[in-house]
Design an enzyme around this catalytic site. Structure first.
Site, mmCIF file in Angstrom:
data_model
loop_
_atom_site.group_PDB
_atom_site.id
_atom_site.type_symbol
_atom_site.label_atom_id
_atom_site.label_comp_id
_atom_site.label_asym_id
_atom_site.label_seq_id
_atom_site.Cartn_x
_atom_site.Cartn_y
_atom_site.Cartn_z
ATOM 1 N N ASP A 10 0.827 -1.208 0.000
ATOM 2 C CA ASP A 10 0.000 0.000 0.000
ATOM 3 C C ASP A 10 0.866 1.265 0.000
ATOM 4 O OD1 ASP A 10 -2.358 1.436 0.018
ATOM 5 O OD2 ASP A 10 -2.673 1.263 2.187
ATOM 6 N N HIS A 27 2.226 3.378 -9.107
ATOM 7 C CA HIS A 27 1.990 1.952 -9.380
ATOM 8 C C HIS A 27 3.163 1.360 -10.159
ATOM 9 C CE1 HIS A 27 -1.878 2.432 -7.650
ATOM 10 N NE2 HIS A 27 -2.421 3.086 -8.654
ATOM 11 N N LEU A 121 10.322 -20.824 -4.389
ATOM 12 C CA LEU A 121 9.422 -19.863 -3.731
ATOM 13 C C LEU A 121 8.020 -20.047 -4.294
ATOM 14 C CD1 LEU A 121 8.993 -17.276 -1.932
ATOM 15 C CD2 LEU A 121 9.294 -15.967 -4.043
HETATM 16 C C1 IPE Z 1 -5.467 -2.697 0.000
HETATM 17 O O1 IPE Z 1 -5.118 -1.371 -0.219
HETATM 18 C C2 IPE Z 1 -5.448 -3.464 -1.283
HETATM 19 C C3 IPE Z 1 -4.130 -3.648 -1.876
HETATM 20 C C4 IPE Z 1 -2.992 -3.285 -1.348
HETATM 21 C C5 IPE Z 1 -4.122 -4.317 -3.144
HETATM 22 P P1 IPE Z 1 -6.216 -0.230 -0.405
HETATM 23 O O2 IPE Z 1 -5.471 1.033 -0.536
HETATM 24 O O3 IPE Z 1 -7.155 -0.595 -1.483
HETATM 25 O O4 IPE Z 1 -7.001 -0.315 0.994
HETATM 26 P P2 IPE Z 1 -7.857 0.780 1.755
HETATM 27 O O5 IPE Z 1 -8.905 1.267 0.806
HETATM 28 O O6 IPE Z 1 -6.908 1.876 2.169
HETATM 29 O O7 IPE Z 1 -8.413 0.046 2.949
HETATM 30 C C1 IPE Z 2 -1.542 0.289 -3.419
HETATM 31 O O1 IPE Z 2 -1.368 1.668 -3.430
HETATM 32 C C2 IPE Z 2 -1.883 -0.259 -4.786
HETATM 33 C C3 IPE Z 2 -3.261 -0.773 -4.876
HETATM 34 C C4 IPE Z 2 -4.134 -0.803 -3.901
HETATM 35 C C5 IPE Z 2 -3.680 -1.317 -6.157
HETATM 36 P P1 IPE Z 2 -2.596 2.675 -3.401
HETATM 37 O O2 IPE Z 2 -3.015 2.954 -4.793
HETATM 38 O O3 IPE Z 2 -3.667 2.170 -2.512
HETATM 39 O O4 IPE Z 2 -1.905 3.968 -2.781
HETATM 40 P P2 IPE Z 2 -2.491 4.963 -1.703
HETATM 41 O O5 IPE Z 2 -3.027 4.144 -0.558
HETATM 42 O O6 IPE Z 2 -3.571 5.747 -2.377
HETATM 43 O O7 IPE Z 2 -1.325 5.797 -1.302
HETATM 44 MG MG MG Z 3 -4.100 2.401 -0.543
#
Ligand code: IPE
Ligand code: IPE
Ligand code: MG
Length: 232
Positions: A10, A27, A121
């Site tokens: 995240d 990303h 792995l």
């Molecule tokens: C959780 O992250 C899902 C992934 C890392 C793929 P999100 O960014 O979607 O989660 P919330 O919305 O902050 O809970």
């Molecule tokens: C994690 O990073 C990637 C996915 C959930 C696909 P985020 O896109 O959730 O990044 P933040 O949480 O907005 O910083």
């Molecule tokens: Mg996120």
């Protein structure tokens, strides 16, 4: 050493925002962190690595961001699978791969087939994954087995129920790491996390380095796992 490490990757969006870049740049940088993490898991001798790449709820993001994420997934599959196979990685997918475009589904299935014999792995990618949906699907499968006379409801216990889950072939995660400072599971491995150690790191996913992986393992080793058996 934990046998199974699961990671909630995240913070890509915040990483990009901090640099004045579009979210997709975060990303893209996050995909580099995936490569580093797989290498780190191999070098530490971790046997199972599960990465939360796209949640069932992530389809609610803007169409443009969903397109960026699926485009990166497509690019990653086309460019990385051969290298993963050569490194002895066995790739599996949990979630709903059927919700992605046909070519992505085909590449995922081909990658699973190509790497099925590898043992170094066990890499599981959670794609359009939601733990509640997984548990409901398992309950539905168990109910269907009972209705067909293949399962005695009285015999259904935790172990047998676990066999209906997408994770039937893997051990429960010993350690779940979440980056970006958020402290929640966001519908990840809710059944399997019953006794997982949780480590929350303040690093944003694109910055996640081998040293962060080592730090999470060190934190895990400091924990005392009790499984309810030992009074304080
Ligand atoms: C959780 O992250 C899902 C992934 C890392 C793929 P999100 O960014 O979607 O989660 P919330 O919305 O902050 O809970
Ligand atoms: C994690 O990073 C990637 C996915 C959930 C696909 P985020 O896109 O959730 O990044 P933040 O949480 O907005 O910083
Ligand atoms: Mg996120």
């Amino acid at each position: 050493m934990p046998a199974h490490v699961a990671v909630i990757m995240d913070g890509n969006g915040r990483w990009a925002r901090a640099r004045g870049l579009p979210r997709v740049a975060g990303h893209r940088a996050g995909a580099e962190a995936v490569r580093r993490t797989i290498r780190a898991a191999i070098s530490h001798g971790v046997r199972w690595l599960t990465l939360y790449a796209f949640s069932a709820e992530n389809w609610r993001r803007s169409p443009a961001e969903v397109l960026d994420l699926t485009g990166l997934l497509r690019h990653y599959l086309k460019n990385e699978i051969a290298a993963l196979a050569a490194e002895g990685v066995r790739l599996s997918v949990i979630g709903e791969p059927g919700r992605f475009a046909a070519d992505i589904q085909a590449d995922l299935a081909a990658a699973e087939r190509l790497t099925a014999g590898n043992e170094r792995l066990n890499l599981t990618i959670a794609l359009s994954y939601g733990a509640r949906a997984e548990i409901v699907a398992a309950a539905r499968a168990a109910a269907a087995a009972a209705a067909a006379g293949r399962l005695d409801p009285q015999q259904l216990d935790e172990e047998r129920f676990g066999r209906f889950l997408a994770t039937a072939a893997m051990p429960d995660p010993d350690l779940i790491v979440r980056t970006s400072g958020e402290q929640r599971l966001s519908n990840f491995l809710l059944w399997q996390a019953a006794y997982s150690e949780l480590v929350f790191l303040d690093v944003l996913w694109p910055d996640f380095a081998e040293t962060d992986f080592s730090a999470a393992l060190a934190e895990y080793r400091r924990r005392e796992r009790r499984f309810g058996a030992r009074p304080g």
